[in-house]
Design an enzyme around this catalytic site. Structure first.
Site, PDB file in Angstrom:
ATOM      1  N   TYR A 165       0.845  -1.199   0.000  1.00 12.81           N
ATOM      2  CA  TYR A 165       0.000   0.000   0.000  1.00 12.81           C
ATOM      3  C   TYR A 165       0.877   1.245   0.000  1.00 12.81           C
ATOM      4  O   TYR A 165       1.967   1.255   0.555  1.00 12.81           O
ATOM      5  CB  TYR A 165      -0.968   0.035   1.183  1.00 12.81           C
ATOM      6  N   PRO A 166       0.375   2.297  -0.661  1.00 11.06           N
ATOM      7  CA  PRO A 166       1.091   3.568  -0.630  1.00 11.06           C
ATOM      8  C   PRO A 166       0.591   4.420   0.530  1.00 11.06           C
ATOM      9  O   PRO A 166      -0.521   4.220   1.012  1.00 11.06           O
ATOM     10  CB  PRO A 166       0.714   4.203  -1.962  1.00 11.06           C
ATOM     11  N   MET A 167       1.418   5.334   0.999  1.00  5.51           N
ATOM     12  CA  MET A 167       0.981   6.233   2.078  1.00  5.51           C
ATOM     13  C   MET A 167       1.686   7.585   2.015  1.00  5.51           C
ATOM     14  O   MET A 167       2.713   7.737   1.359  1.00  5.51           O
ATOM     15  CB  MET A 167       1.220   5.582   3.446  1.00  5.51           C
ATOM     16  N   ASP A 168       1.080   8.539   2.700  1.00  2.68           N
ATOM     17  CA  ASP A 168       1.652   9.882   2.866  1.00  2.68           C
ATOM     18  C   ASP A 168       1.819  10.162   4.344  1.00  2.68           C
ATOM     19  O   ASP A 168       1.180   9.538   5.178  1.00  2.68           O
ATOM     20  CB  ASP A 168       0.667  10.952   2.353  1.00  2.68           C
ATOM     21  N   LYS A 169       2.627  11.134   4.662  1.00  4.13           N
ATOM     22  CA  LYS A 169       2.593  11.734   5.986  1.00  4.13           C
ATOM     23  C   LYS A 169       1.812  13.048   5.831  1.00  4.13           C
ATOM     24  O   LYS A 169       2.001  13.782   4.845  1.00  4.13           O
ATOM     25  CB  LYS A 169       4.022  11.987   6.498  1.00  4.13           C
ATOM     26  N   HIS A 191       8.166   4.065  16.334  1.00 11.67           N
ATOM     27  CA  HIS A 191       7.615   3.278  15.226  1.00 11.67           C
ATOM     28  C   HIS A 191       8.447   2.012  15.008  1.00 11.67           C
ATOM     29  O   HIS A 191       7.915   0.909  14.915  1.00 11.67           O
ATOM     30  CB  HIS A 191       7.599   4.148  13.956  1.00 11.67           C
ATOM     31  N   GLN A 204       9.645  -6.233   5.944  1.00 10.99           N
ATOM     32  CA  GLN A 204       9.085  -4.978   5.454  1.00 10.99           C
ATOM     33  C   GLN A 204      10.123  -4.300   4.577  1.00 10.99           C
ATOM     34  O   GLN A 204      11.314  -4.319   4.869  1.00 10.99           O
ATOM     35  CB  GLN A 204       8.675  -4.127   6.661  1.00 10.99           C
TER      36      GLN A 204
HETATM   37  O1  76R Z   1      14.352   0.521   8.918  1.00 12.97           O
HETATM   38  C1  76R Z   1      14.416   0.205  10.131  1.00 12.97           C
HETATM   39  O2  76R Z   1      14.293  -0.957  10.559  1.00 12.97           O
HETATM   40  C2  76R Z   1      14.667   1.305  11.111  1.00 12.97           C
HETATM   41  C3  76R Z   1      13.416   1.688  11.742  1.00 12.97           C
HETATM   42  C4  76R Z   1      12.341   2.042  10.710  1.00 12.97           C
HETATM   43  C5  76R Z   1      12.257   3.182   9.893  1.00 12.97           C
HETATM   44  C6  76R Z   1      13.230   4.335   9.756  1.00 12.97           C
HETATM   45  C7  76R Z   1      11.170   1.237  10.462  1.00 12.97           C
HETATM   46  C8  76R Z   1      10.928   0.010  11.047  1.00 12.97           C
HETATM   47  N1  76R Z   1      10.370   1.900   9.561  1.00 12.97           N
HETATM   48  C9  76R Z   1      11.000   3.077   9.191  1.00 12.97           C
HETATM   49  C10 76R Z   1      10.543   4.026   8.293  1.00 12.97           C
HETATM   50 MN1  76R Z   1       8.480   1.361   9.014  1.00 12.97          MN
HETATM   51  N2  76R Z   1       6.644   0.804   8.428  1.00 12.97           N
HETATM   52  C11 76R Z   1       5.712   1.620   7.830  1.00 12.97           C
HETATM   53  C12 76R Z   1       4.462   0.921   7.802  1.00 12.97           C
HETATM   54  O3  76R Z   1       0.699   0.968   8.377  1.00 12.97           O
HETATM   55  C13 76R Z   1       1.321   1.871   8.993  1.00 12.97           C
HETATM   56  O4  76R Z   1       0.880   2.368  10.065  1.00 12.97           O
HETATM   57  C14 76R Z   1       2.605   2.395   8.434  1.00 12.97           C
HETATM   58  C15 76R Z   1       3.173   1.518   7.320  1.00 12.97           C
HETATM   59  C16 76R Z   1       4.665  -0.337   8.349  1.00 12.97           C
HETATM   60  C17 76R Z   1       3.653  -1.435   8.517  1.00 12.97           C
HETATM   61  C18 76R Z   1       6.052  -0.398   8.743  1.00 12.97           C
HETATM   62  C19 76R Z   1       6.647  -1.510   9.336  1.00 12.97           C
HETATM   63  N3  76R Z   1       8.273   3.120   7.978  1.00 12.97           N
HETATM   64  C20 76R Z   1       9.256   4.048   7.757  1.00 12.97           C
HETATM   65  C21 76R Z   1       8.735   5.100   6.921  1.00 12.97           C
HETATM   66  C22 76R Z   1       9.503   6.335   6.415  1.00 12.97           C
HETATM   67  C23 76R Z   1       9.127   7.506   7.293  1.00 12.97           C
HETATM   68  C24 76R Z   1       9.980   8.743   7.127  1.00 12.97           C
HETATM   69  O5  76R Z   1      11.129   8.647   6.701  1.00 12.97           O
HETATM   70  O6  76R Z   1       9.452   9.836   7.450  1.00 12.97           O
HETATM   71  C25 76R Z   1       7.420   4.770   6.644  1.00 12.97           C
HETATM   72  C26 76R Z   1       6.430   5.529   5.788  1.00 12.97           C
HETATM   73  C27 76R Z   1       7.144   3.532   7.335  1.00 12.97           C
HETATM   74  C28 76R Z   1       5.924   2.899   7.346  1.00 12.97           C
HETATM   75  N4  76R Z   1       8.752  -0.402  10.032  1.00 12.97           N
HETATM   76  C29 76R Z   1       9.855  -0.808  10.759  1.00 12.97           C
HETATM   77  C30 76R Z   1       7.892  -1.489   9.942  1.00 12.97           C
HETATM   78  C31 76R Z   1       8.493  -2.612  10.631  1.00 12.97           C
HETATM   79  C32 76R Z   1       7.860  -4.011  10.732  1.00 12.97           C
HETATM   80  C33 76R Z   1       9.699  -2.185  11.129  1.00 12.97           C
HETATM   81  C34 76R Z   1      10.713  -2.986  11.942  1.00 12.97           C
HETATM   82  C35 76R Z   1      11.651  -3.676  11.006  1.00 12.97           C
HETATM   83  C36 76R Z   1      12.615  -4.556  11.730  1.00 12.97           C
HETATM   84  O7  76R Z   1      13.232  -4.093  12.721  1.00 12.97           O
HETATM   85  O8  76R Z   1      12.755  -5.706  11.287  1.00 12.97           O
END
Ligand code: 76R
Length: 252
Positions: A165-169, A191, A204
């Site tokens: 899925y795509p998303m925005d902030k 997060h 992911q």
């Molecule tokens: O990459 C990393 O493991 C470091 C921590 C991390 C970052 C920087 C991380 C971990 N994410 C990061 C960035 Mn994420 N993530 C999402 C979604 O549905 C929702 O509510 C949001 C959709 C999921 C399900 C998810 C899962 N993540 C981001 C960003 C960029 C934001 C920015 O730069 O402003 C987005 C949009 C985003 C969204 N994230 C994790 C996960 C999971 C499962 C992890 C842990 C990964 C692991 O440690 O194995």
């Protein structure tokens, strides 16, 4: 602190594989009309071609948004285009009708490193934009690029189920882009902590699509049990970064 972080409105980011998601519906009526022998030939040709396409995966889709999703991870955007052309050249493509597609590039947002780097640059009293300052920034990026190499250039995870899925902030009353860097860094750490609980169960891959497509990020989740998608995404809805600041597109 905020003046230390001022030169970094956006976190430092690393980019890796360009990604194309292609969603198709199958024209079953036309496909039925060609008969069993021709269908078998089309299937053989497609199977052989996809077998040769490294970095391409196929998923059957449930529901009306499409029947087939083809995901390509490549090293360059030109190779991505070539992959798209290779699909278009298949005999089977006469029966594939694009329903949507998505272009993005694997992105790692380096909030933690950016904040640490800003602190050390301030301590050394370097002027933002000076050659010494730029050298420190590119040094950090280079070091991270090396250690993150496998995550920047991932293989498509070999798991049976895929959720995209795509998303925005948000840029409304609650505005992610007007939060100070330190606050965004804190929220992204929280997060990540929630995400980490699912580390074994979900793979992911976050890709950035600002400048490439209609949303800001693409979220690819891969798992052996599809119910885990629901659990993870539900739990994340309560995480401040999602609860206050996320806007979601359609789910595939
Ligand atoms: O990459 C990393 O493991 C470091 C921590 C991390 C970052 C920087 C991380 C971990 N994410 C990061 C960035 Mn994420 N993530 C999402 C979604 O549905 C929702 O509510 C949001 C959709 C999921 C399900 C998810 C899962 N993540 C981001 C960003 C960029 C934001 C920015 O730069 O402003 C987005 C949009 C985003 C969204 N994230 C994790 C996960 C999971 C499962 C992890 C842990 C990964 C692991 O440690 O194995």
């Amino acid at each position: 602190m905020s003046t230390d972080l001022a030169p970094f409105a956006a976190p430092l980011t690393l980019e890796g594989s360009p990604i194309l998601h292609q969603m198709f519906s199958i024209n079953w009526k036309a496909l039925r009309q060609v008969g069993a022998d021709a269908q078998r030939d089309l299937a053989h040709e497609a199977a052989a071609a996809f077998g040769e396409m490294k970095g391409t995966a196929l998923f059957a889709m449930l529901g009306h948004k499409g029947d087939l999703q083809i995901v390509h991870f490549r090293e360059t955007f030109d190779q991505l285009h070539q992959a798209e052309l290779n699909v278009a050249r298949l005999g089977l493509s006469q029966f594939l009708e694009p329903t949507t597609s998505y272009v993005s590039v694997v992105e790692l947002g380096l909030y933690d490193s950016t904040i640490r780097l800003a602190g050390s640059l301030a301590q050394k009293e370097l002027t933002p934009g000076s050659p010494e300052w730029e050298a420190e920034v590119s040094g950090t990026l280079e070091q991270q690029r090396k250690s993150m190499h496998p995550r920047l250039w991932p293989e498509i995870p070999r798991r049976r189920y895929h959720c995209f899925y795509p998303m925005d902030k948000k840029r409304a009353e609650a505005n992610w882009y007007s939060l100070p860097m330190s606050q965004r860094g804190k929220l992204m750490r929280e997060h990540g902590m929630i995400g980490r609980k699912y580390a074994g169960a979900v793979t992911q891959i976050i890709s950035g699509s600002i400048g490439f497509d209609n949303w800001e990020w693409g979220v690819d989740l891969f798992a052996d049990d599809p119910v885990v998608f629901k659990r993870l995404i539900y739990e994340m809805r309560f995480d401040e970064a999602s609860a206050l600041y996320a806007v979601f597109g359609p789910f595939y």
